[in-house]
Scaffold this active site. Structure first.
Site, PDB file in Angstrom:
ATOM      1  CD  GLU A  51       3.436  -0.948   4.895  1.00  0.00           C
ATOM      2  OE1 GLU A  51       4.366  -0.060   4.838  1.00  0.00           O
ATOM      3  OE2 GLU A  51       3.362  -1.414   6.197  1.00  0.00           O
ATOM      4  CB  ILE A  74      -0.992  -0.071   1.220  1.00  0.00           C
ATOM      5  CG1 ILE A  74      -1.905  -1.150   1.164  1.00  0.00           C
ATOM      6  CG2 ILE A  74      -1.812   1.340   1.201  1.00  0.00           C
ATOM      7  CD1 ILE A  74      -2.851  -1.381   2.270  1.00  0.00           C
TER       8      ILE A  74
END
Length: 236
Positions: A140, A98
Site C-alpha cells: 500500500e 495508505i
C-alpha cells in the site's frame, strides 16, 4: 533500390538471353521478389521494435495500478538526479502509505483492497504534473518524484492532495470507505545524494506522520496535524 539494381544487372550479365520478353519477365520477377523481401523485413523490424518497447514498458509497470514500479522509479530517479545536479534544481522524493489499509482488506476482502489501491493510484496521478513520476513502491506504499519544486511547494501540493482525498471517500458498490494517507518528504542535496538516503529520510518522516495520528504530511521543516485517526491505532 541500389541492391535491387545491382542484382538485376548481375543476373543479366550471367544469364542474359536473346529473347527480350524473357529478359523483361526475369527482371520483373527479381524486382518483385526483392521488394517483397524488403517489405517483409521492414514489417518484421517494425514489429520487433514495437514488441521490445512493449516488453520494456511492461517490465517497468505495476500490473495492478498501471503505475511505474520500483525498478522504473529507481531508473528515473537517476536521470532526475543528474538533471538536478547539472541545473542546480530541486528534486523531492515523497513516500505515501495508505492509512489502515489492512483494515480494508480484513473487513471487505482483497478485491475491495485492490480496488482501493487503484482508486488512490488514479486519484493522486490525476493531481500531479506530467513531469513528475508516480510509482507503486510495494503493497500500500507509493512513491513520487517531484522535479523542479522546492520543499515548501512540494509539501503544499502533497498536503493539498491529502486534504482532497480525505474529503472524497472511496465508493465500491454499496460501500463507502474513507481513505487517507500519511506521507514523508525528503529533498535531494539536503537529505541525501542518492536514492537510498532520500528514501530512508522520507520513510522516517512517513513514520513520524503515522505516530502523530496519520492523515498528515511531514517534511524537514513542515508538518500537518492529523485530521483523521478515527480508527483505533491497531494496524499499520
Amino acid at each position: 533500390m541500389t541492391f535491387i539494381t545491382l542484382g538485376v544487372a548481375m543476373y543479366h550479365i550471367r544469364f542474359i538471353s536473346t529473347d527480350l520478353a524473357v529478359n523483361i519477365a526475369d527482371s520483373l520477377n527479381i524486382i518483385l521478389s526483392s521488394c517483397l523481401m524488403i517489405s517483409l523485413a521492414h514489417v518484421y523490424e517494425v514489429n520487433r521494435e514495437k514488441n521490445e518497447e512493449r516488453l520494456l514498458e511492461l517490465a517497468g509497470t505495476d500490473k495492478l495500478t498501471g503505475l511505474a514500479n520500483r525498478m522504473r522509479l529507481i531508473e528515473t530517479f537517476r536521470l532526475y538526479a543528474e538533471s538536478a545536479k547539472r541545473n542546480n534544481s530541486a528534486l523531492a522524493v515523497v513516500l505515501f502509505d495508505i492509512d489502515f489499509f489492512k483494515n480494508i482488506n480484513d473487513k471487505h476482502g482483497h478485491p475491495v483492497g485492490d480496488a482501493s489501491l487503484q482508486y488512490v493510484a488514479k486519484f493522486i496521478k490525476d493531481r500531479i504534473r506530467k513531469t513528475d513520476l508516480f510509482a507503486r513502491f510495494g503493497g500500500e506504499e507509493f512513491a513520487l518524484l517531484v522535479a523542479g519544486a522546492n520543499q515548501e511547494h512540494c509539501f503544499n501540493h502533497v498536503n493539498s492532495i491529502r486534504q482532497q482525498l480525505s474529503n472524497l471517500p472511496f465508493v465500491y458498490g454499496e460501500l463507502t470507505i474513507p481513505i487517507t494517507f500519511s506521507s514523508g518528504i525528503s529533498m535531494f542535496g539536503i537529505d541525501g545524494e542518492n536514492f537510498d538516503e532520500l528514501l530512508s529520510n522520507a520513510d522516517q518522516r512517513l513514520y513520524i506522520a503515522k505516530d502523530r495520528g496519520r492523515n498528515c504530511v511531514v517534511a524537514a521543516n513542515y508538518q500537518t496535524i492529523s485530521e483523521a485517526a478515527q480508527v483505533p491505532l491497531t494496524s499499520s
